[in-house]
Design a protein around this motif. Sequence first.
Motif, PDB file in Angstrom:
ATOM      1  N   VAL A 116      45.244 104.325  -8.009  1.00 30.85           N
ATOM      2  CA  VAL A 116      44.676 103.241  -8.820  1.00 30.85           C
ATOM      3  C   VAL A 116      45.105 103.377 -10.279  1.00 30.85           C
ATOM      4  O   VAL A 116      45.602 102.424 -10.894  1.00 30.85           O
ATOM      5  N   ARG A 155      47.779 100.839 -12.142  1.00 30.89           N
ATOM      6  CA  ARG A 155      47.253 100.091 -13.284  1.00 30.89           C
ATOM      7  C   ARG A 155      48.068 100.389 -14.549  1.00 30.89           C
ATOM      8  O   ARG A 155      48.409  99.483 -15.314  1.00 30.89           O
ATOM      9  N   PHE A 184      41.636  97.213  -2.484  1.00 26.47           N
ATOM     10  CA  PHE A 184      42.548  98.007  -3.312  1.00 26.47           C
ATOM     11  C   PHE A 184      43.084  97.172  -4.471  1.00 26.47           C
ATOM     12  O   PHE A 184      43.163  97.643  -5.611  1.00 26.47           O
ATOM     13  N   THR A 233      40.390  96.757  -7.081  1.00 29.76           N
ATOM     14  CA  THR A 233      40.149  97.998  -7.815  1.00 29.76           C
ATOM     15  C   THR A 233      41.228  98.242  -8.862  1.00 29.76           C
ATOM     16  O   THR A 233      40.937  98.650  -9.985  1.00 29.76           O
ATOM     17  N   VAL A 234      42.484  97.989  -8.486  1.00 30.38           N
ATOM     18  CA  VAL A 234      43.590  98.229  -9.413  1.00 30.38           C
ATOM     19  C   VAL A 234      43.623  97.196 -10.528  1.00 30.38           C
ATOM     20  O   VAL A 234      43.724  97.540 -11.716  1.00 30.38           O
ATOM     21  N   ARG A 242      35.347  93.577 -10.930  1.00 36.14           N
ATOM     22  CA  ARG A 242      35.798  94.665 -10.080  1.00 36.14           C
ATOM     23  C   ARG A 242      34.781  94.953  -9.005  1.00 36.14           C
ATOM     24  O   ARG A 242      33.597  94.902  -9.233  1.00 36.14           O
TER      25      ARG A 242
END
Length: 487
Positions: free
Chosen positions: A214, A218, A457, A460-461, A487
């Motif tokens: 993550v 990011r 996923f 989250t990223v 998020r």
Amino acid sequence: MQNQRDEAADDSPADLPCLEKLDSPTGSPPTASLSSLMELENCVSNLSLAHEIVVNRDFCFKPQSPPTDSLEGRVTDIVHRAFWDCLQEELSSRPPNYDHAVVLLQEVKTMLQSLLLPAHVRLRSQMDEVLDMELIQQEVNHGALDLHRLAGYVINTMASLCAPVRDPEVRALRELKDPVELLRGIFRVLGLMKTDMVNFTIQSLRPHLLQQAVQYERAKFQQILDKQPASLDNTAAWLQAAASEEASAVRARSDSSGPDSPVHLSATAVLNRAYMCLLHWDPRDQKYPETALMDRARLDALGQQLQMLILEASVLLLTNAQCGGAVFSLRGFVGKLRQSVAALLEGSHTREADLKGALLGLGETVLQQVTDALSGQGGGAEALPRESLDLLKGQISELWKHNNPVRTLIGERVQVFLQAMLQGGPGKRSPEPPAPLRLVSAELAELGTAFGRIVHFNRTVFGPFYAPILRKLLFPPGDAETAEDSR
């Protein structure tokens, strides 16, 4: 070397997607130096590769070779054949010319060394001793080089280092007597072993990559955004379209809201709707959100599976409505019917004309299976009226229309089911599917789980990148601090 997967999955993507086209618009001067563009391309490539390793459990590298019937394949074959023919002539001359053979032995040694692990201290020392290039050159100068002895050592070393899947190919090398064919075979199998080593390393590092995935993705995307600030334009348009659709849906559910009435939207609901749109994306639309590009192949595949399930559930619903429990209660009928539906509709949904023809043929097949099932029950089951059979065939053939009421109903039920799975989050129990979807519930739940993993996923990223866009879309100036975290 430790063992690894013997075979890679067939659905591994052949090409990793790029996040952004790096060329400037037609007629526009370049806005970045060549070095910065190369740096950006490397950043995109690293991000795509890391993402693929993390989300695709069966990811692996495969030896690449051009198609034999392509120009590249023909040229490659001609060049390789010329090289090995030249080596054959050199080794067949009297006395033999070992110049190129020595170069190949040096490359073989280098490839073998690349396969060694840090713990292979003794083997590394032995390899330096046996494949001592200075000593080999002296043997060549004195006409004492034993090529088969060296090849035998190389094969024994390969046998000790290779994965079990390569054992048959290494054993086959021992049967080769011609030195040229022997060297050629050694290089081919060593290439496969290097690919095995890379894949083994990826599998070994994957648990560590998962822990850092993550933050890594990011940070990499932020680097891309710093170099190309427009890299979120399509994402903003994607979220804006989803917000408009969500607002219309909220107004439709509220009797008191007019078309221009203000509505209060949830950022989570907008984002979930945006993700749902990716399952129905028009392939001709190039404005795919940048933050989802790395998962586009997976999402497109899930979208195709979803359309097949919708069509399958629609056919089952129509057949049950016209034939009733008298047919559906027969042992094995539903399973046989589903197999026929899947076989006849596979691949047809990509083109409207293909789907129309497939559904017409499917209608005939369904009628035949219904008639056969009833006739197989002897006098205990009455044949369905011809009017009911003709009506069923007509209803099935009309499913090719996107606005077909049955197909629309099933599609809406599926969307509600998938949205409920997204709201539940990963690891939660799947919601119970509505009645029209019970017969495809297992496949739908599996699809929803795969879709949910991708969404979780991605959220989250890229949540920190979505949050300011959603605040701007959903909240007037001054109220942005009340926006919920996406998020």
